[in-house]
Design a protein around this motif. Structure first.
Motif, PDB file in Angstrom:
ATOM      1  N   ALA A  58       0.830  -1.206   0.000  1.00 36.03           N
ATOM      2  CA  ALA A  58       0.000   0.000   0.000  1.00 36.03           C
ATOM      3  C   ALA A  58       0.866   1.258   0.000  1.00 36.03           C
ATOM      4  O   ALA A  58       0.571   2.233  -0.702  1.00 36.03           O
ATOM      5  CB  ALA A  58      -0.930  -0.009   1.222  1.00 36.03           C
ATOM      6  N   THR A  59       1.946   1.232   0.758  1.00 35.11           N
ATOM      7  CA  THR A  59       2.844   2.391   0.814  1.00 35.11           C
ATOM      8  C   THR A  59       3.540   2.611  -0.520  1.00 35.11           C
ATOM      9  O   THR A  59       3.654   3.748  -0.993  1.00 35.11           O
ATOM     10  CB  THR A  59       3.894   2.198   1.922  1.00 35.11           C
ATOM     11  OG1 THR A  59       3.236   1.963   3.169  1.00 35.11           O
ATOM     12  CG2 THR A  59       4.776   3.433   2.053  1.00 35.11           C
ATOM     13  N   LEU A  60       3.987   1.537  -1.153  1.00 33.85           N
ATOM     14  CA  LEU A  60       4.670   1.654  -2.438  1.00 33.85           C
ATOM     15  C   LEU A  60       3.729   2.199  -3.517  1.00 33.85           C
ATOM     16  O   LEU A  60       4.126   3.052  -4.324  1.00 33.85           O
ATOM     17  CB  LEU A  60       5.226   0.293  -2.867  1.00 33.85           C
ATOM     18  CG  LEU A  60       6.363  -0.281  -2.012  1.00 33.85           C
ATOM     19  CD1 LEU A  60       6.752  -1.663  -2.496  1.00 33.85           C
ATOM     20  CD2 LEU A  60       7.568   0.647  -2.025  1.00 33.85           C
ATOM     21  N   VAL A  61       2.503   1.716  -3.544  1.00 36.44           N
ATOM     22  CA  VAL A  61       1.525   2.212  -4.528  1.00 36.44           C
ATOM     23  C   VAL A  61       1.240   3.686  -4.281  1.00 36.44           C
ATOM     24  O   VAL A  61       1.127   4.487  -5.225  1.00 36.44           O
ATOM     25  CB  VAL A  61       0.234   1.378  -4.470  1.00 36.44           C
ATOM     26  CG1 VAL A  61      -0.838   1.998  -5.364  1.00 36.44           C
ATOM     27  CG2 VAL A  61       0.503  -0.055  -4.901  1.00 36.44           C
ATOM     28  N   HIS A  62       1.126   4.054  -3.017  1.00 38.84           N
ATOM     29  CA  HIS A  62       0.871   5.460  -2.684  1.00 38.84           C
ATOM     30  C   HIS A  62       2.018   6.350  -3.135  1.00 38.84           C
ATOM     31  O   HIS A  62       1.798   7.423  -3.717  1.00 38.84           O
ATOM     32  CB  HIS A  62       0.659   5.589  -1.180  1.00 38.84           C
ATOM     33  CG  HIS A  62       0.588   7.009  -0.700  1.00 38.84           C
ATOM     34  ND1 HIS A  62      -0.465   7.852  -0.997  1.00 38.84           N
ATOM     35  CD2 HIS A  62       1.466   7.754   0.043  1.00 38.84           C
ATOM     36  CE1 HIS A  62      -0.245   9.038  -0.451  1.00 38.84           C
ATOM     37  NE2 HIS A  62       0.908   9.007   0.168  1.00 38.84           N
ATOM     38  N   LEU A  63       3.264   5.932  -2.899  1.00 40.67           N
ATOM     39  CA  LEU A  63       4.418   6.743  -3.277  1.00 40.67           C
ATOM     40  C   LEU A  63       4.590   6.790  -4.800  1.00 40.67           C
ATOM     41  O   LEU A  63       4.907   7.848  -5.354  1.00 40.67           O
ATOM     42  CB  LEU A  63       5.693   6.187  -2.634  1.00 40.67           C
ATOM     43  CG  LEU A  63       5.777   6.254  -1.111  1.00 40.67           C
ATOM     44  CD1 LEU A  63       7.048   5.565  -0.624  1.00 40.67           C
ATOM     45  CD2 LEU A  63       5.748   7.696  -0.624  1.00 40.67           C
ATOM     46  N   ARG A  64       4.380   5.683  -5.451  1.00 43.00           N
ATOM     47  CA  ARG A  64       4.651   5.619  -6.900  1.00 43.00           C
ATOM     48  C   ARG A  64       3.577   6.325  -7.711  1.00 43.00           C
ATOM     49  O   ARG A  64       3.885   7.016  -8.696  1.00 43.00           O
ATOM     50  CB  ARG A  64       4.740   4.154  -7.351  1.00 43.00           C
ATOM     51  CG  ARG A  64       5.209   3.993  -8.804  1.00 43.00           C
ATOM     52  CD  ARG A  64       6.665   4.406  -8.912  1.00 43.00           C
ATOM     53  NE  ARG A  64       7.187   4.258 -10.246  1.00 43.00           N
ATOM     54  CZ  ARG A  64       7.123   5.205 -11.187  1.00 43.00           C
ATOM     55  NH1 ARG A  64       6.534   6.361 -10.928  1.00 43.00           N
ATOM     56  NH2 ARG A  64       7.650   5.006 -12.378  1.00 43.00           N
ATOM     57  N   HIS A  65       2.318   6.179  -7.316  1.00 44.95           N
ATOM     58  CA  HIS A  65       1.216   6.692  -8.129  1.00 44.95           C
ATOM     59  C   HIS A  65       0.381   7.758  -7.423  1.00 44.95           C
ATOM     60  O   HIS A  65      -0.602   8.239  -8.003  1.00 44.95           O
ATOM     61  CB  HIS A  65       0.307   5.537  -8.552  1.00 44.95           C
ATOM     62  CG  HIS A  65       1.008   4.469  -9.339  1.00 44.95           C
ATOM     63  ND1 HIS A  65       1.431   4.646 -10.637  1.00 44.95           N
ATOM     64  CD2 HIS A  65       1.384   3.200  -8.996  1.00 44.95           C
ATOM     65  CE1 HIS A  65       2.020   3.545 -11.076  1.00 44.95           C
ATOM     66  NE2 HIS A  65       2.008   2.653 -10.107  1.00 44.95           N
ATOM     67  N   ALA A  66       0.764   8.119  -6.183  1.00 46.48           N
ATOM     68  CA  ALA A  66       0.014   9.120  -5.402  1.00 46.48           C
ATOM     69  C   ALA A  66      -1.451   8.717  -5.257  1.00 46.48           C
ATOM     70  O   ALA A  66      -2.345   9.571  -5.249  1.00 46.48           O
ATOM     71  CB  ALA A  66       0.135  10.512  -6.028  1.00 46.48           C
ATOM     72  N   THR A  67      -1.688   7.432  -5.158  1.00 50.55           N
ATOM     73  CA  THR A  67      -3.051   6.931  -4.966  1.00 50.55           C
ATOM     74  C   THR A  67      -3.575   7.372  -3.601  1.00 50.55           C
ATOM     75  O   THR A  67      -2.865   7.271  -2.599  1.00 50.55           O
ATOM     76  CB  THR A  67      -3.079   5.392  -5.059  1.00 50.55           C
ATOM     77  OG1 THR A  67      -2.422   4.990  -6.268  1.00 50.55           O
ATOM     78  CG2 THR A  67      -4.499   4.876  -5.060  1.00 50.55           C
ATOM     79  N   THR A  68      -4.789   7.849  -3.553  1.00 48.89           N
ATOM     80  CA  THR A  68      -5.334   8.365  -2.304  1.00 48.89           C
ATOM     81  C   THR A  68      -5.598   7.227  -1.316  1.00 48.89           C
ATOM     82  O   THR A  68      -5.759   6.062  -1.691  1.00 48.89           O
ATOM     83  CB  THR A  68      -6.646   9.123  -2.551  1.00 48.89           C
ATOM     84  OG1 THR A  68      -7.622   8.224  -3.072  1.00 48.89           O
ATOM     85  CG2 THR A  68      -6.423  10.275  -3.528  1.00 48.89           C
ATOM     86  N   HIS A  69      -5.666   7.580  -0.051  1.00 45.26           N
ATOM     87  CA  HIS A  69      -5.906   6.589   1.000  1.00 45.26           C
ATOM     88  C   HIS A  69      -7.287   5.957   0.841  1.00 45.26           C
ATOM     89  O   HIS A  69      -7.463   4.770   1.155  1.00 45.26           O
ATOM     90  CB  HIS A  69      -5.772   7.240   2.373  1.00 45.26           C
ATOM     91  CG  HIS A  69      -4.383   7.709   2.665  1.00 45.26           C
ATOM     92  ND1 HIS A  69      -3.991   8.160   3.912  1.00 45.26           N
ATOM     93  CD2 HIS A  69      -3.276   7.791   1.889  1.00 45.26           C
ATOM     94  CE1 HIS A  69      -2.719   8.512   3.874  1.00 45.26           C
ATOM     95  NE2 HIS A  69      -2.272   8.308   2.656  1.00 45.26           N
ATOM     96  N   ASP A  70      -8.259   6.719   0.368  1.00 47.63           N
ATOM     97  CA  ASP A  70      -9.605   6.175   0.170  1.00 47.63           C
ATOM     98  C   ASP A  70      -9.611   5.053  -0.864  1.00 47.63           C
ATOM     99  O   ASP A  70     -10.242   4.003  -0.664  1.00 47.63           O
ATOM    100  CB  ASP A  70     -10.567   7.283  -0.276  1.00 47.63           C
ATOM    101  CG  ASP A  70     -10.867   8.270   0.838  1.00 47.63           C
ATOM    102  OD1 ASP A  70     -10.868   7.839   1.997  1.00 47.63           O
ATOM    103  OD2 ASP A  70     -11.094   9.457   0.537  1.00 47.63           O
ATOM    104  N   VAL A  71      -8.901   5.279  -1.963  1.00 48.07           N
ATOM    105  CA  VAL A  71      -8.845   4.266  -3.020  1.00 48.07           C
ATOM    106  C   VAL A  71      -8.111   3.019  -2.526  1.00 48.07           C
ATOM    107  O   VAL A  71      -8.545   1.882  -2.763  1.00 48.07           O
ATOM    108  CB  VAL A  71      -8.165   4.838  -4.276  1.00 48.07           C
ATOM    109  CG1 VAL A  71      -7.935   3.745  -5.314  1.00 48.07           C
ATOM    110  CG2 VAL A  71      -9.013   5.953  -4.876  1.00 48.07           C
TER     111      VAL A  71
END
Length: 251
Positions: free
Chosen positions: A8-21
């Protein structure tokens, strides 16, 4: 599971995916994702930059020693990341306004080797901090003056460090004629400037790879998390670069 929190952290950092998604993807509450990222991000930042299978560089002092031991040239440059404007009435509101881009930003100093491989990314400073001031605050002058003989390439924003480090920081030469310069001087100055730029262009490539991570394209989260975010991404990028380099050598 830790693997899920890491993913989850890697996806957030790489793609700036929001916490809700991310919460929808993993089937958990949004607060669980926020807590997981808050726990894993500092761990990634502490890993440092990978330069070989068994060596990671975590501090600027280790970077200088590494360059000196291998006889390599280092390249430094500052880069800015746009952030949200501090709230009205915040005592440090104007400190985040960049003198270069006139936007709210934070600044980090990047160090790469001559091939553009990431070696170090500093904690962030408000955008109003000058590049040379940031380098001095990080202790670069002291490390170069007291450490091994290392060649560091820098742009005009670091002019003055060369005299303070015994010539170990190389910057473009000062322009001697502000106006009405002779033709021969213009030709010589332009030739020297291009030669220096061609040697330090690799750091621009390294910064470009860093900014490919969407979390650094424009940061909309809390500014106090930016240092961990930048250092975590730098470490992940360096690991990828080292793996690609090893694969190329094997081929």
């Amino acid at each position: 599971m830790f693997v899920d929190r890491l993913l989850a952290t890697l996806v957030h950092l790489r793609h700036a995916t929001t916490h809700d998604v991310l919460a929808c993807w993993f089937g958990v509450d949004r607060s669980t994702i926020t807590r997981a990222i808050g726990e894993v991000r500092p761990l990634l930042a502490e890993r440092g930059c990978t330069v070989s299978q068994d060596v990671r560089l975590r501090t600027l002092a280790e970077v200088i020693d590494h360059l000196g031991a291998d006889g390599k040239t280092g390249i430094i440059d500052g880069t800015e990341i746009r952030v949200r404007r501090p709230a009205a009435g915040h005592k440090d509101r104007d400190k985040f306004i960049s003198g270069k881009n006139k936007q709210n930003a934070v600044k980090t100093m990047v160090v790469t080797d001559g091939d553009g491989r990431m070696l170090f990314c500093s904690p962030t400073k408000p955008g109003s901090c000058a590049d040379i001031t940031h380098a001095r605050q990080l202790g670069l002058v002291r490390l170069l003056a007291d450490g091994p003989a290392v060649e560091i390439l820098a742009d005009a924003g670091y002019q003055g460090l060369g005299a303070q480090t015994g010539g170990r920081v190389l910057t473009p030469s000062h322009r001697k004629f502000k106006k009405n310069a002779p033709d021969w001087y213009e030709e010589m100055y332009e030739r020297q400037r291009k030669a220096h730029s061609s040697r330090r262009i690799r750091v621009e490539h390294g910064i470009a790879h860093l900014k490919n991570w969407r979390a650094l394209a424009r940061h909309l989260g809390r500014r106090e998390h930016m240092s961990d975010t930048v250092e975590a991404i730098a470490g992940l990028l360096s690991h990828q670069q080292t793996a690609d380099l090893n694969l190329t050598r094997q081929m």
